[in-house]
Design a protein around this motif. Sequence first.
Motif, PDB file in Angstrom:
ATOM      1  N   ASP A  62      -9.051  23.889  11.671  1.00  0.00           N
ATOM      2  CA  ASP A  62      -9.842  25.607  11.380  1.00  0.00           C
ATOM      3  C   ASP A  62      -8.699  26.955  11.436  1.00  0.00           C
ATOM      4  OD1 ASP A  62     -10.725  28.010  11.367  1.00  0.00           O
ATOM      5  OD2 ASP A  62     -11.756  27.357  13.749  1.00  0.00           O
ATOM      6  N   PRO A  63      -8.247  27.325  10.308  1.00  0.00           N
ATOM      7  CA  PRO A  63      -7.355  27.545   9.746  1.00  0.00           C
ATOM      8  C   PRO A  63      -7.285  29.093  10.691  1.00  0.00           C
ATOM      9  CG  PRO A  63      -8.515  27.973   7.714  1.00  0.00           C
ATOM     10  CD  PRO A  63      -9.245  27.451   8.205  1.00  0.00           C
ATOM     11  N   GLU A  64      -8.644  29.775  11.115  1.00  0.00           N
ATOM     12  CA  GLU A  64      -8.680  30.952  11.781  1.00  0.00           C
ATOM     13  C   GLU A  64      -8.054  30.699  13.137  1.00  0.00           C
ATOM     14  OE1 GLU A  64     -12.161  33.192  11.590  1.00  0.00           O
ATOM     15  OE2 GLU A  64     -12.306  32.528  10.046  1.00  0.00           O
ATOM     16  N   THR A  65      -8.287  29.084  13.829  1.00  0.00           N
ATOM     17  CA  THR A  65      -7.397  29.326  15.203  1.00  0.00           C
ATOM     18  C   THR A  65      -6.645  28.634  15.402  1.00  0.00           C
ATOM     19  OG1 THR A  65      -9.042  27.400  15.303  1.00  0.00           O
ATOM     20  CG2 THR A  65     -10.200  29.078  16.529  1.00  0.00           C
ATOM     21  N   GLY A  66      -6.203  27.797  14.002  1.00  0.00           N
ATOM     22  CA  GLY A  66      -4.857  26.447  14.211  1.00  0.00           C
ATOM     23  C   GLY A  66      -5.567  25.771  14.451  1.00  0.00           C
ATOM     24  N   GLY A  67      -7.173  25.163  15.006  1.00  0.00           N
ATOM     25  CA  GLY A  67      -7.267  24.136  15.841  1.00  0.00           C
ATOM     26  C   GLY A  67      -8.091  23.204  14.938  1.00  0.00           C
ATOM     27  N   LEU A  68      -9.662  22.771  15.649  1.00  0.00           N
ATOM     28  CA  LEU A  68     -10.470  22.399  14.326  1.00  0.00           C
ATOM     29  C   LEU A  68     -11.952  22.332  14.695  1.00  0.00           C
ATOM     30  CD1 LEU A  68      -9.101  18.448  15.643  1.00  0.00           C
ATOM     31  CD2 LEU A  68      -8.450  19.450  13.602  1.00  0.00           C
ATOM     32  N   ALA A  69     -12.151  22.597  14.031  1.00  0.00           N
ATOM     33  CA  ALA A  69     -13.445  23.210  13.529  1.00  0.00           C
ATOM     34  C   ALA A  69     -14.804  21.676  12.934  1.00  0.00           C
ATOM     35  CB  ALA A  69     -14.169  24.072  12.854  1.00  0.00           C
ATOM     36  N   CYS A  70     -15.703  21.876  13.503  1.00  0.00           N
ATOM     37  CA  CYS A  70     -16.644  20.738  12.710  1.00  0.00           C
ATOM     38  C   CYS A  70     -17.974  21.472  11.977  1.00  0.00           C
ATOM     39  CB  CYS A  70     -17.018  19.943  13.410  1.00  0.00           C
ATOM     40  SG  CYS A  70     -17.319  19.546  15.393  1.00  0.00           S
ATOM     41  N   ALA A  71     -18.611  20.723  11.600  1.00  0.00           N
ATOM     42  CA  ALA A  71     -20.067  20.599  10.922  1.00  0.00           C
ATOM     43  C   ALA A  71     -20.842  19.094  10.720  1.00  0.00           C
ATOM     44  CB  ALA A  71     -20.321  21.672  10.296  1.00  0.00           C
ATOM     45  N   PHE A  72     -21.629  19.113  11.544  1.00  0.00           N
ATOM     46  CA  PHE A  72     -22.431  17.976  11.599  1.00  0.00           C
ATOM     47  C   PHE A  72     -24.319  18.467  11.832  1.00  0.00           C
ATOM     48  CE2 PHE A  72     -22.897  19.192  16.003  1.00  0.00           C
ATOM     49  CZ  PHE A  72     -23.379  19.303  16.413  1.00  0.00           C
ATOM     50  N   THR A  73     -24.709  16.665  10.849  1.00  0.00           N
ATOM     51  CA  THR A  73     -26.425  16.910  11.100  1.00  0.00           C
ATOM     52  C   THR A  73     -26.561  15.843  12.111  1.00  0.00           C
ATOM     53  OG1 THR A  73     -26.595  17.457   8.603  1.00  0.00           O
ATOM     54  CG2 THR A  73     -28.374  16.027   9.836  1.00  0.00           C
ATOM     55  N   ALA A  74     -27.465  16.089  13.357  1.00  0.00           N
ATOM     56  CA  ALA A  74     -27.593  15.358  13.537  1.00  0.00           C
ATOM     57  C   ALA A  74     -29.072  14.796  13.633  1.00  0.00           C
ATOM     58  CB  ALA A  74     -27.617  16.131  15.487  1.00  0.00           C
ATOM     59  N   ILE A  75     -29.755  13.460  13.595  1.00  0.00           N
ATOM     60  CA  ILE A  75     -30.987  13.016  13.956  1.00  0.00           C
ATOM     61  C   ILE A  75     -31.527  13.155  15.192  1.00  0.00           C
ATOM     62  CG2 ILE A  75     -32.892  11.483  13.003  1.00  0.00           C
ATOM     63  CD1 ILE A  75     -30.915  12.007  10.052  1.00  0.00           C
ATOM     64  N   GLU A  76     -32.573  13.155  15.573  1.00  0.00           N
ATOM     65  CA  GLU A  76     -32.630  12.611  17.540  1.00  0.00           C
ATOM     66  C   GLU A  76     -34.751  12.358  17.421  1.00  0.00           C
ATOM     67  OE1 GLU A  76     -32.992  14.319  21.771  1.00  0.00           O
ATOM     68  OE2 GLU A  76     -34.089  15.487  20.353  1.00  0.00           O
ATOM     69  N   ALA A  77     -34.878  10.762  17.268  1.00  0.00           N
ATOM     70  CA  ALA A  77     -35.776  10.330  17.241  1.00  0.00           C
ATOM     71  C   ALA A  77     -36.623   9.769  18.676  1.00  0.00           C
ATOM     72  CB  ALA A  77     -35.513   9.027  15.793  1.00  0.00           C
ATOM     73  N   CYS A  78     -37.579   9.524  19.224  1.00  0.00           N
ATOM     74  CA  CYS A  78     -37.821   9.249  19.806  1.00  0.00           C
ATOM     75  C   CYS A  78     -39.010   8.773  20.126  1.00  0.00           C
ATOM     76  CB  CYS A  78     -38.414  10.906  20.499  1.00  0.00           C
ATOM     77  SG  CYS A  78     -37.512  11.456  21.470  1.00  0.00           S
ATOM     78  N   ILE A  79     -39.353   7.324  20.015  1.00  0.00           N
ATOM     79  CA  ILE A  79     -40.827   6.828  20.039  1.00  0.00           C
ATOM     80  C   ILE A  79     -42.030   7.181  20.347  1.00  0.00           C
ATOM     81  CG2 ILE A  79     -41.607   4.314  20.184  1.00  0.00           C
ATOM     82  CD1 ILE A  79     -38.521   3.229  20.674  1.00  0.00           C
TER      83      ILE A  79
END
Length: 155
Positions: A62-79
């Motif tokens: 993350d260039p703004e903070t000098g740390g780390l950033a992320c993006a993700f797609t989560a799939i939650e499936a319930c029977i």
Amino acid sequence: MTRSRSLAGLICATLLGASPSLVSAQSPDEAAQSALGSWSFQSVPYRGDTCQMSGEMRIRPDPETGGLACAFTAIEACIGQDRWIVEQVCAIEQSGDRLAIQSSIVNFIEADTFTGSYLPDHFTLTIASASRMYGQIISSVSAGVEFIRREEAIS
């Protein structure tokens, strides 16, 4: 205090309260480098073994903070119940080989029921190696989760 700030405090307290015996010999820079890249994740079953979460996460500098950033797609499936596919972005706080991931929902790709009942998926993780991280999902429920590095295509 808002709910998200309370949750952020809980995540940071969990992260920073780690037992010293679990902290690796990696420097903060080495640990951050180990976390960069594409990851697949999957939780253990929860809600009486009826639900499970999986997904794909990309961790980047993350260039703004000098740390780390992320993006993700989560799939939650319930029977026999709901299925959600949710895009989220996240900020990462790092302490040695520990990551506290605070997420925000960007988009619902698929939702079987009212989207207002879905909470962002936060994580506390330990970097075990360059190819594996493990820890907890902290959302409407908490459950164990494992992250495995995805092999990047080389052209």
